[in-house]
Design a protein around this motif. Sequence first.
Motif, mmCIF file in Angstrom:
data_model
loop_
_atom_site.group_PDB
_atom_site.id
_atom_site.type_symbol
_atom_site.label_atom_id
_atom_site.label_comp_id
_atom_site.label_asym_id
_atom_site.label_seq_id
_atom_site.Cartn_x
_atom_site.Cartn_y
_atom_site.Cartn_z
ATOM 1 N N VAL A 114 -7.891 -6.597 -0.570
ATOM 2 C CA VAL A 114 -6.946 -6.395 0.528
ATOM 3 C C VAL A 114 -6.735 -7.727 1.257
ATOM 4 O O VAL A 114 -7.696 -8.393 1.641
ATOM 5 N N VAL A 115 -5.475 -8.093 1.465
ATOM 6 C CA VAL A 115 -5.164 -9.342 2.180
ATOM 7 C C VAL A 115 -4.955 -9.011 3.644
ATOM 8 O O VAL A 115 -4.114 -8.177 3.965
ATOM 9 N N ALA A 144 -9.762 -10.213 2.156
ATOM 10 C CA ALA A 144 -9.708 -11.666 2.323
ATOM 11 C C ALA A 144 -8.622 -12.036 3.328
ATOM 12 O O ALA A 144 -7.463 -11.640 3.164
ATOM 13 N N GLY A 145 -9.012 -12.774 4.366
ATOM 14 C CA GLY A 145 -8.054 -13.367 5.288
ATOM 15 C C GLY A 145 -7.673 -14.741 4.771
ATOM 16 O O GLY A 145 -8.542 -15.569 4.480
ATOM 17 N N LEU A 146 -6.377 -15.020 4.639
ATOM 18 C CA LEU A 146 -5.946 -16.264 3.996
ATOM 19 C C LEU A 146 -6.304 -17.491 4.808
ATOM 20 O O LEU A 146 -6.646 -18.528 4.241
ATOM 21 N N THR A 147 -6.198 -17.411 6.128
ATOM 22 C CA THR A 147 -6.384 -18.590 6.980
ATOM 23 C C THR A 147 -7.348 -18.273 8.110
ATOM 24 O O THR A 147 -7.736 -17.124 8.328
ATOM 25 N N VAL A 183 -13.907 -12.165 3.126
ATOM 26 C CA VAL A 183 -13.729 -13.616 3.288
ATOM 27 C C VAL A 183 -12.875 -13.871 4.523
ATOM 28 O O VAL A 183 -11.811 -13.264 4.685
ATOM 29 N N GLU A 184 -13.344 -14.734 5.388
ATOM 30 C CA GLU A 184 -12.582 -15.171 6.557
ATOM 31 C C GLU A 184 -12.192 -16.631 6.342
ATOM 32 O O GLU A 184 -13.037 -17.521 6.439
ATOM 33 N N ALA A 194 -3.752 -24.607 2.213
ATOM 34 C CA ALA A 194 -2.700 -24.625 1.191
ATOM 35 C C ALA A 194 -1.960 -23.299 1.077
ATOM 36 O O ALA A 194 -0.885 -23.237 0.487
ATOM 37 N N LEU A 195 -2.513 -22.240 1.650
ATOM 38 C CA LEU A 195 -1.910 -20.918 1.527
ATOM 39 C C LEU A 195 -0.987 -20.578 2.685
ATOM 40 O O LEU A 195 -0.064 -19.774 2.532
ATOM 41 N N GLY A 196 -1.260 -21.141 3.849
ATOM 42 C CA GLY A 196 -0.458 -20.810 5.013
ATOM 43 C C GLY A 196 -1.067 -21.368 6.273
ATOM 44 O O GLY A 196 -1.884 -22.288 6.232
#
Length: 240
Positions: free
Chosen positions: A239-240, A202-205, A178-179, A211-213
Amino acid sequence: MTKLITRREFALAAGLTLGGLLAGCAPKAPQPPSSSSDQGKGESSVTESTTTSSSQSGIPASTGIQVIDLHCDTVGPLGLADFEPYATLQVPRRSGTLAQNDCEVSASRLRGMQWAQCYAVWTPDDCPSASYREFYRTGADWFLGQMRECADTFAQVRDFRDIPGILAAGKVAAILTVENAAALEEGLEVVDEYAADGVKIAGLTWNGRNALGSGHESETGLTKRGRQYVAALEERGIVV
């Protein structure tokens, strides 16, 4: 021994341009790359293997070169073509399957390399034609459908330890990623959805904030909610 190199370094070490490599030129075994300042262009892990396998997928028998590519955008142009921004920007539309397409990464052009490929479901910062979760769901469903449709070519990686066996069987090891995990704004249950789909990274942003960063265009950093979700993702083996 496995060495991390950039895509460009891999192509140069193989005596090819990247375009020539993906167009289907049979590569020679790469030499150790010289030092390069070309950073941030995507990294691949390249291993020379003594193992060759007969392919059941129509891809030529293994050249003995093993590649792990950590990112490509192929799912978006093919599986999300009806959504913005693809619907407006993608003219003419790309076409095909993960196995054979006119995008930059197509299994039909891998020329027998033992290849593990991360396929990203990208979500834009501004998603006018769908909710973030619907955008992700459409891309993930398309990817999972391709795993069924092209099962002679791909095997989805649900445990990283399965990669060597998948490569030895002559298939592409497909890793769902996920990007921009903006869909997580809708609740912790989306973490379970990711895990059920087999998301492994998964990349958060992306570029902006969610909302995550914050991405590189802002300086908010990781939010309290983001810290909570990092822990939840890691608990599910993502994996983040």
